[in-house]
Scaffold this motif. Structure first.
Motif, PDB file in Angstrom:
ATOM      1  N   GLU A   1      45.846  11.628 -27.288  1.00 53.63           N
ATOM      2  CA  GLU A   1      45.225  12.709 -26.526  1.00 53.63           C
ATOM      3  C   GLU A   1      46.222  13.359 -25.571  1.00 53.63           C
TER       4      GLU A   1
ATOM      5  N   GLY B   1      49.214  14.052 -26.336  1.00 57.99           N
ATOM      6  CA  GLY B   1      50.089  14.942 -27.080  1.00 57.99           C
ATOM      7  C   GLY B   1      51.306  14.322 -27.722  1.00 57.99           C
TER       8      GLY B   1
ATOM      9  N   HIS C   1      52.264  15.487 -31.384  1.00 52.03           N
ATOM     10  CA  HIS C   1      52.558  16.888 -31.685  1.00 52.03           C
ATOM     11  C   HIS C   1      54.012  17.029 -32.148  1.00 52.03           C
ATOM     12  N   ASP C   2      54.202  17.730 -33.252  1.00 52.29           N
ATOM     13  CA  ASP C   2      55.531  18.060 -33.796  1.00 52.29           C
ATOM     14  C   ASP C   2      56.233  16.870 -34.440  1.00 52.29           C
TER      15      ASP C   2
END
Length: 320
Positions: free
Chosen positions: A164, A166, A169-170
């Protein structure tokens, strides 16, 4: 191969940096071991992580919950189309007394790094230090994200908080490691397929009228029913589920009563349910309440069963 070949130079620099960091990382690991913190309370550990990484020029983000952190080590001219490689370590300790007689034994009573998370954290810090040096020498070719996950020992735990926050991400791939006392020092063990299993927590609460031990016929024997659950549930599961599923129900805590001559009104048994494949896992979760009710029926007690989904179950549900 030329000595100026980038791969050769990279390997040589990694070896040099790792050797130079050896004593520093031992000291960091022992410091973390001496100051263990349980899940979602890893404030000192998080501060240490931030301090160590900032010393080598990395920018660290603490997770929104206040513990755990992550940071990116990016090469010059970073191309985000390739995505990041994630490296993950867990940082929390267990509520266990440290029995070692060493100068870096736990200073926090009843809390200990008994599962190696102090080692995991020190290793990832060392990896970050080496990666930052490769970046500075223009020898880093992929972006790397260092992820320090809190609350791994709770269920559901800090993996969900990190996601949550992050950290995924990526990312295009992610790696972690775990200490294994069966593997010789200096060796790395690999395995195709699952190594550890999905885990959920099982809580069973029993209740009855209670009473005096001299008149058991007038009460419901909560203690006896707990004993039956502790010994029979695993056996019955093993007869109802394909053994190739690797289903394992193990009890870790059982509490009831306070004196010798009184039958208590309530009792609780708590454990973990693990499995190596989804079919056995789902079937076990369905069977446990049914089996628990059948096991305690002769004792006349009331039973309440809760199977709390761990991270893997919640991840599967999210994908569905």
């Amino acid at each position: 191969m030329s000595v100026t070949d980038p791969d050769t130079a990279r390997r040589a620099e990694i070896s040099r940096q790792a050797a130079a960091l050896n004593e520093r990382l031992i000291a960091i690991r022992r410091d973390i071991h001496a100051h263990p913190e349980i899940g979602h309370h890893e404030h000192r550990t998080t501060a240490l992580i931030v301090d160590q990484l900032e010393r080598v020029g990395l920018v660290v983000k603490v997770l929104p919950i206040g513990t755990g952190a992550y940071c990116d080590v990016l090469p010059g001219g970073f191309d985000d189309s390739a995505g990041l490689v994630g490296l993950r370590a867990d940082i929390d300790a267990l509520p266990i007394q440290d029995g070692k007689n060493v100068d870096y034994a736990s200073k926090n009573p009843g809390v200990c790094h008994a599962c190696g998370h102090d080692v995991h954290t020190a290793i990832l810090l060392g990896a970050g230090m080496v990666l930052s040096r490769l970046r500075d020498l223009d020898l880093l070719t992929r972006g790397v994200r260092l992820i320090f996950q809190p609350a791994e020992e709770t269920s559901p735990g800090g993996a969900l908080d990190a996601i949550e926050g992050g950290v995924l991400h990526d990312l295009t791939e992610i790696y972690a490691l775990h200490c294994d006392p069966r593997t010789d020092v200096g060796q790395i063990a690999l395995k195709v397929g699952p190594i550890t299993s999905a885990v959920d927590q099982v809580n069973i609460v029993l209740s009855g009228s209670g009473g005096h031990t001299s008149r058991p016929q007038l009460t419901q024997d909560v203690i006896g029913a707990l004993g039956a659950l502790a010994t029979l549930t695993q056996l019955l599961l093993s007869r109802r589920i394909d053994p190739r599923s690797g289903v394992s129900l193990m009890w870790g805590s059982m509490h009831s009563g306070s004196v010798a001559n009184a039958i208590p009104q309530t009792g609780e048994i708590v454990g973990t349910l693990r499995a190596l494949d989804a079919d056995g896992w789902h079937l076990a979760k369905q069977l446990i309440p049914e089996l628990a009710a059948e096991i305690v029926r002769p004792f006349g007690v009331e039973v309440a069963v809760a199977v709390t989904d761990g991270e893997a179950a919640q991840a599967v549900r999210d994908l569905e």
